[in-house]
Motif scaffolding. Structure first.
Motif: not given
Lengths: 283, 252
Positions: A37, A162-163, A165-166, A168-170, A172-173, A175-177, A179, B74, B79, B81, B86, B90, B100, B103
């Motif tokens: 993925t 969870n981390q 998967t996040a 792998c999926f997105d 940039e998002f 990072r803003v959360r 992580l 943050r 946000y 993006p 994407l 997936f 997500m 998180l």
């Protein structure tokens, strides 16, 4: 088939082989799903081939200096982690093209392995078994190492689900959360490295990518979640290994190649079937 | 309190490889503002957003979000993006995408908690797609997927919502529905939205900020013919997407 079942009852080497395949499938299903993925199967291939360098060095040292405890799998482990960290840091910290770095490590690792194996005194049958795998040669001490790695990979892969998967999926998002995306990327590469080491015992350096990706590719047609893909890919991988062992045993075919062919065939059928199904629905 | 400074940018300059992307930017965004960030491609819109998110560091000047360094603020930022990066294949369902957004809200290892799922379902309801929560994300329409990504941004219970081209490649009707949703959310959230589309001119626009290396802001009433021409360089005409020219006659 009954011949295979008889042999399985009576021969420890076949039982070890079977257990290795089943255990490897767990790591394969979990980590393979992340790798596919995140679209880094090429990194898996690079790590797999660079492993030959580590195996060659370990093989050379153990034969030349009589370090009998230095099993080639330890060399593989060191080389795999090293390759993962190098690829990860270079792609995170420098401006080198990632695919160029992977290709270089891929080939240089193999070159190192071939050189060391060629300078190792004695009979060099081992090169073939590293390249193409020899699951029937797995010993009980190999099996313990594989069990240990398998547990480690499974625990990390599930705990950070969870981390990872996040990321792998997105990315940039994620990072803003808040992580630490770089950390999770390196973690994923290290998990890939460990999984590749496990899979090398089953199908060898050259065919690892296939076992890492094909079960996930097939599973992806039937599930819509990451964990669903992981579970199904694990089961599929187990089926491929067991059937491959059974089919190859009677006519004495190479087990690794047989396993991969079965996996590839199933993928082909599923992919073509899905294509026909979609075509049928559109018209 | 009203009038609270949400984003405060002073004397900001940013460059990639010596190429100045943003120069001497000053921008203040207050609570409950609805800010459209517009401008030509490569003008620095996304760069400005990334600076506000703390994903990039300014070469000169300061960016403060809720009075803090962006990275420290943050947890209060939601946000969305750019959509294009994407992977459409997936394997993930809608609820897991929205989760997500939980998180970083004290979530460490292991599965999400009941409270996270409750919040995720609440925001799904807010964007009108609660009944889709078990559906595969890839099976949804483009408009629904954007709503899910907005829900994901809302799941962190933010005070500031930042969206980077949320309506790219959507048809006009779906785009309008999405803007309506954002205007509803604007009653409780500050919204900053990048948009490349010059045809957005709309009655409810609050503030329009144009980014073209330099940042200029104009009251929306001035956003007419000549002004758009100045912004994008050369003669421009407003495209009336709301109306259609009568049917073409044969041969015309």
């Amino acid at each position: 088939m009954s011949e295979f079942i008889d042999a399985l009852m009576n021969h420890a080497f076949l039982q070890y082989a079977m257990l290795t395949g089943v255990l490897a499938s767990i790591a394969c299903g979990i980590v393979g799903t992340y790798v596919v993925t995140r679209r880094i199967t090429y990194i898996g291939g690079g790590i797999a081939h660079s492993i030959l360098g580590g195996m060659g060095v370990a093989y050379f040292l153990s034969a030349t200096y009589k370090w009998n405890n230095l099993h080639p799998l330890y060399g593989a482990l060191v080389a795999a982690i090293l390759a993962a960290v190098v690829i990860g840091l270079i792609s995170l910290r420098t401006r080198e093209r990632e695919d160029t770095v992977i290709s270089s490590l891929w080939a240089v690792g193999m070159a190192v392995g071939i050189l060391f194996i060629s300078r190792t005194p004695g009979y060099n049958q081992d090169l073939m078994s590293y390249l193409f795998g020899n699951i029937l040669m797995v010993t009980s001490s190999d099996l313990w190492l594989i069990i240990g790695l398998d547990i480690l990979v499974a625990i990390i892969g599930v705990l950070f689900y969870n981390q990872l998967t996040a990321v792998c999926f997105d990315e940039e998002f994620a990072r803003v959360r808040g992580l630490n995306v770089s950390f999770y990327y390196l973690l994923l590469l290290c998990l890939t490295a460990l999984t590749v080491v496990i899979l090398v015992t089953v199908v060898g350096v050259v065919m690892v990518i296939a076992l890492l990706t094909l079960p996930v590719a097939v599973a992806g047609h039937f599930t819509r979640t990451m964990w669903g893909t992981m579970i199904l890919a694990t089961i599929l991988s187990m089926i491929f290994v067991v059937i491959g062992l059974a089919v190859s045993y009677g006519p004495n075919l190479p087990a690794g190649a047989t396993i991969i062919l079965i996996a590839g065939l199933v993928y082909l059928i599923v992919a073509v079937g899905a294509g026909i199904f979609r075509y049928g629905r559109e018209f | 309190m009203s009038g609270e400074k949400v984003v405060s940018i002073d004397g900001l300059t940013f460059s990639y490889d010596g190429l100045k992307v943003l120069e001497d930017v000053n921008l203040q965004i207050s609570k409950n503002d609805f800010v459209w960030i517009v401008g030509p491609n490569g003008g620095g819109k996304t760069t400005l957003v990334k600076l506000i998110l703390g994903l990039l560091q300014p070469r000169r000047g300061t960016v403060r979000v809720f009075g803090l360094e962006p990275a420290e603020a943050r947890s209060r930022i939601g946000y969305m993006p750019q959509f294009a990066h994407l992977d459409p294949q997936f394997p993930i369902n809608v609820l897991d995408v929205v989760l997500m957004g939980r998180l970083g809200n004290g979530n460490g290892l292991g599965p999400f908690r009941k409270k996270d799922k409750a919040v995720a379902e609440r925001v799904l309801d807010e964007v009108g797609l609660l009944d889709m929560s078990r559906r595969s994300f890839s099976s949804l329409s483009g408009g629904q997927q954007r709503r899910i990504l907005i829900a994901r941004a809302l799941a962190g219970e933010p005070d500031l919502l930042i969206l980077d081209e949320p309506t790219a490649n959507l048809d006009l009707l779906v785009e309008k529905e999405l803007y309506d949703l954002l205007r509803e959310l604007n009653s409780r959230l500050t919204i900053v939205m990048v948009s490349h589309d010059p045809a957005f001119v709309s009655d409810n626009v609050e503030r329009v900020v144009c980014v073209k290396r330099k940042v200029s802001e104009h009251p929306t009433c001035e956003l007419e013919g000549n002004f758009i021409g100045e912004l994008f360089g050369g003669e421009m005409r407003l495209v009336r997407h709301d109306k259609h020219i009568g049917k073409r006659k044969n041969g015309e």
